[in-house]
Scaffold this active site. Structure first.
Site, mmCIF file in Angstrom:
data_model
loop_
_atom_site.group_PDB
_atom_site.id
_atom_site.type_symbol
_atom_site.label_atom_id
_atom_site.label_comp_id
_atom_site.label_asym_id
_atom_site.label_seq_id
_atom_site.Cartn_x
_atom_site.Cartn_y
_atom_site.Cartn_z
ATOM 1 N N ILE A 1 52.990 21.574 32.826
ATOM 2 C CA ILE A 1 53.792 22.034 31.756
ATOM 3 C C ILE A 1 54.965 22.697 32.148
ATOM 4 C CG2 ILE A 1 53.468 23.719 29.770
ATOM 5 C CD1 ILE A 1 51.206 21.698 29.886
ATOM 6 N N GLY B 1 48.789 33.981 36.083
ATOM 7 C CA GLY B 1 48.479 33.393 37.502
ATOM 8 C C GLY B 1 49.681 33.211 38.238
ATOM 9 N N ILE B 2 49.226 33.047 39.446
ATOM 10 C CA ILE B 2 50.500 32.791 40.489
ATOM 11 C C ILE B 2 49.994 31.491 41.380
ATOM 12 C CG2 ILE B 2 50.881 35.208 40.563
ATOM 13 C CD1 ILE B 2 49.582 35.258 43.522
ATOM 14 N N GLN C 1 44.431 19.788 44.799
ATOM 15 C CA GLN C 1 45.716 19.331 45.057
ATOM 16 C C GLN C 1 46.314 19.576 46.209
ATOM 17 O OE1 GLN C 1 48.567 17.533 44.653
ATOM 18 N NE2 GLN C 1 49.102 18.178 42.604
ATOM 19 N N LYS D 1 41.155 28.006 40.574
ATOM 20 C CA LYS D 1 41.135 27.453 39.197
ATOM 21 C C LYS D 1 39.675 26.793 38.879
ATOM 22 C CE LYS D 1 45.102 28.669 37.591
ATOM 23 N NZ LYS D 1 45.099 29.592 36.242
ATOM 24 N N TYR E 1 44.780 27.870 45.073
ATOM 25 C CA TYR E 1 44.854 27.803 43.788
ATOM 26 C C TYR E 1 43.915 26.892 43.079
ATOM 27 C CZ TYR E 1 47.434 26.926 39.477
ATOM 28 O OH TYR E 1 47.812 26.879 37.890
ATOM 29 N N ASN F 1 45.499 34.399 31.128
ATOM 30 C CA ASN F 1 46.501 33.534 31.473
ATOM 31 C C ASN F 1 47.232 33.587 32.496
ATOM 32 O OD1 ASN F 1 48.824 31.396 30.523
ATOM 33 N ND2 ASN F 1 49.680 33.215 30.674
ATOM 34 N N GLY G 1 48.149 21.009 49.284
ATOM 35 C CA GLY G 1 48.942 22.192 49.591
ATOM 36 C C GLY G 1 48.261 23.238 48.619
ATOM 37 N N GLY H 1 47.591 20.403 32.236
ATOM 38 C CA GLY H 1 48.437 19.295 32.994
ATOM 39 C C GLY H 1 49.486 20.138 33.396
ATOM 40 N N ILE I 1 53.668 29.591 29.631
ATOM 41 C CA ILE I 1 52.638 29.346 28.467
ATOM 42 C C ILE I 1 52.038 30.413 27.875
ATOM 43 C CG2 ILE I 1 50.174 28.433 28.806
ATOM 44 C CD1 ILE I 1 51.028 26.744 30.958
HETATM 45 N N1 LIG Z 1 52.862 25.573 34.140
HETATM 46 C C1 LIG Z 1 51.891 24.650 34.532
HETATM 47 O O1 LIG Z 1 52.209 23.319 34.744
HETATM 48 C C2 LIG Z 1 50.638 25.033 34.425
HETATM 49 C C3 LIG Z 1 49.477 24.116 34.815
HETATM 50 C C4 LIG Z 1 48.160 24.335 34.847
HETATM 51 C C5 LIG Z 1 47.906 25.579 35.021
HETATM 52 N N2 LIG Z 1 48.896 26.707 34.651
HETATM 53 C C6 LIG Z 1 48.677 28.123 34.385
HETATM 54 O O2 LIG Z 1 48.824 28.654 33.233
HETATM 55 C C7 LIG Z 1 49.177 29.871 33.594
HETATM 56 C C8 LIG Z 1 50.449 30.289 32.988
HETATM 57 O O3 LIG Z 1 51.294 29.534 33.914
HETATM 58 P P1 LIG Z 1 52.994 29.652 33.659
HETATM 59 O O4 LIG Z 1 53.474 28.271 34.155
HETATM 60 O O5 LIG Z 1 53.424 29.994 32.341
HETATM 61 O O6 LIG Z 1 53.309 30.771 34.625
HETATM 62 P P2 LIG Z 1 54.776 31.742 34.937
HETATM 63 O O7 LIG Z 1 55.857 31.078 34.030
HETATM 64 O O8 LIG Z 1 54.896 31.765 36.308
HETATM 65 O O9 LIG Z 1 54.287 32.949 34.187
HETATM 66 C C9 LIG Z 1 53.165 33.701 34.766
HETATM 67 C C10 LIG Z 1 52.779 34.746 33.987
HETATM 68 O O10 LIG Z 1 51.617 35.669 34.715
HETATM 69 C C11 LIG Z 1 52.111 36.965 34.682
HETATM 70 N N3 LIG Z 1 51.589 37.532 35.851
HETATM 71 C C12 LIG Z 1 51.714 36.969 37.285
HETATM 72 N N4 LIG Z 1 50.821 37.742 37.952
HETATM 73 C C13 LIG Z 1 50.244 38.705 37.402
HETATM 74 C C14 LIG Z 1 49.455 39.867 37.596
HETATM 75 N N5 LIG Z 1 48.821 39.843 38.864
HETATM 76 N N6 LIG Z 1 49.214 40.402 36.555
HETATM 77 C C15 LIG Z 1 49.576 40.467 35.323
HETATM 78 N N7 LIG Z 1 50.270 39.372 35.013
HETATM 79 C C16 LIG Z 1 50.588 38.583 35.875
HETATM 80 C C17 LIG Z 1 53.681 36.875 34.903
HETATM 81 O O11 LIG Z 1 54.074 38.344 34.696
HETATM 82 P P3 LIG Z 1 55.653 38.660 35.103
HETATM 83 O O12 LIG Z 1 56.542 37.977 33.749
HETATM 84 O O13 LIG Z 1 55.787 40.187 35.081
HETATM 85 O O14 LIG Z 1 56.018 38.117 36.363
HETATM 86 C C18 LIG Z 1 53.894 35.995 33.801
HETATM 87 O O15 LIG Z 1 54.026 36.597 32.681
HETATM 88 C C19 LIG Z 1 48.782 30.251 35.093
HETATM 89 O O16 LIG Z 1 47.460 30.739 34.976
HETATM 90 C C20 LIG Z 1 48.806 29.022 35.606
HETATM 91 O O17 LIG Z 1 48.139 28.809 36.701
HETATM 92 C C21 LIG Z 1 50.045 26.342 34.650
#
Ligand SMILES: NC(=O)c1ccc[n+]([C@@H]2O[C@H](COP(=O)([O-])OP(=O)(O)OC[C@H]3O[C@@H](n4cnc5c(N)ncnc54)[C@H](OP(=O)(O)O)[C@@H]3O)[C@@H](O)[C@H]2O)c1
Length: 240
Positions: A180, A84-85, A141, A151, A147, A82, A143, A178, A14
């Site tokens: 993604i 997140g883990i 959610q 959030k 998180y 943005n 489990g 939601g 994202i």
């Molecule tokens: N995907 C979904 O369905 C979804 C739904 C709701 C909310 N979100 C939220 O949207 C955001 C992005 O999600 P995503 O699915 O795109 O995640 P993702 O594909 O796992 O990518 C996570 C990104 O965050 C970076 N990151 C993780 N820990 C970090 C830290 N300690 N310091 C700096 N950067 C860090 C990672 O860097 P590296 O590339 O170096 O590892 C990566 O660029 C998150 O906050 C997630 O919780 C996602």
């Protein structure tokens, strides 16, 4: 008007879509990342957007990192929190480290990045902080006590900081995505994912650009009367 924007976790998923959407709107964009060098390099090669590595959960690293970004490209006007883990597991199995890491990075990262940039925005009379929350912070959610708590905390953080920033022209909002289609969701087991998709009224996962366009709106001058809000982009899965 063109601004300077930083997107944490902005080199993949994202975050990468957000970085690109802001660049397409004429902003000078910098992406932060944690340690995936390969993805960060490929992203910079492809987009020309520079990538800066630091851990957003590390308070000092955020201060130093943002100072470096400002020395390189100018004062930061827009922060997109943005990064997140996930460290999923039922409470029964979840370790204190699983809890702590998610709180430290997902929620602590918002505090750290705001501390590094809010003062400058306030002094200049214009700023945008956009925090990426989650549907699971709104609805909970199974489990994911760590998180969901982090959030949900982001949504409270957003509303509180919005009250502090408004009179200085610093607007603070959140987006609650939601499900993604990114690496994070690819980690969810297929049978679980099928059940999740069955509960999404539009009948599919979201696309990262659908979140990015929401961020671009909140970062724009068109959103000058929007602060303390949470924009839910979730295909109708949770109507809040
Ligand atoms: N995907 C979904 O369905 C979804 C739904 C709701 C909310 N979100 C939220 O949207 C955001 C992005 O999600 P995503 O699915 O795109 O995640 P993702 O594909 O796992 O990518 C996570 C990104 O965050 C970076 N990151 C993780 N820990 C970090 C830290 N300690 N310091 C700096 N950067 C860090 C990672 O860097 P590296 O590339 O170096 O590892 C990566 O660029 C998150 O906050 C997630 O919780 C996602």
């Amino acid at each position: 008007m063109a601004r300077v924007a930083i997107v944490t976790g902005g080199t993949r998923g994202i975050g990468a879509a957000i970085s690109l959407a802001l660049k397409e709107r004429g902003h000078t964009v910098v992406a932060n990342y944690a340690g995936n060098e390969e993805k960060a390099k490929a992203f910079t090669d492809e987009t020309g957007i520079p990538a800066y590595k630091w851990d957003v959960g590390d308070h000092e690293a955020c201060l130093v990192g943002c100072q470096q970004v400002e020395a390189d490209v100018g004062p930061i006007d827009i922060v997109v929190n943005n990064a997140g883990i996930t460290r999923d597991g039922t409470l029964h199995r979840m370790t204190f480290d699983d809890w702590n890491e998610v709180m430290r990075i997902n929620l602590g990262g918002c505090f750290n990045m705001a501390k590094a940039t809010f003062g400058g925005m306030r002094d200049r009379g214009w700023g945008r902080i956009i925090n990426i929350g989650s549907i699971n912070g709104q609805a909970g959610q199974y489990g994911q006590v760590n998180y969901a708590a982090a959030k949900s905390g982001i949504h409270g953080f957003t509303k509180a900081l919005a009250q502090e920033g408004a009179k200085f022209g610093v607007l603070v909002n959140a987006i609650a995505p939601g499900y993604i289609d990114t690496d994070m969701v690819a980690a969810v087991p297929e049978p679980v994912l099928e059940k999740i998709v069955a509960k999404i009224p539009v009948g599919r996962l979201g696309n990262a650009y659908e979140i990015a366009r929401g961020v671009a709106f909140l970062a724009s001058d068109n959103a000058g009367f929007v602060t303390g809000s949470t924009l839910s982009i979730n295909g109708g899965q949770h109507m809040y």
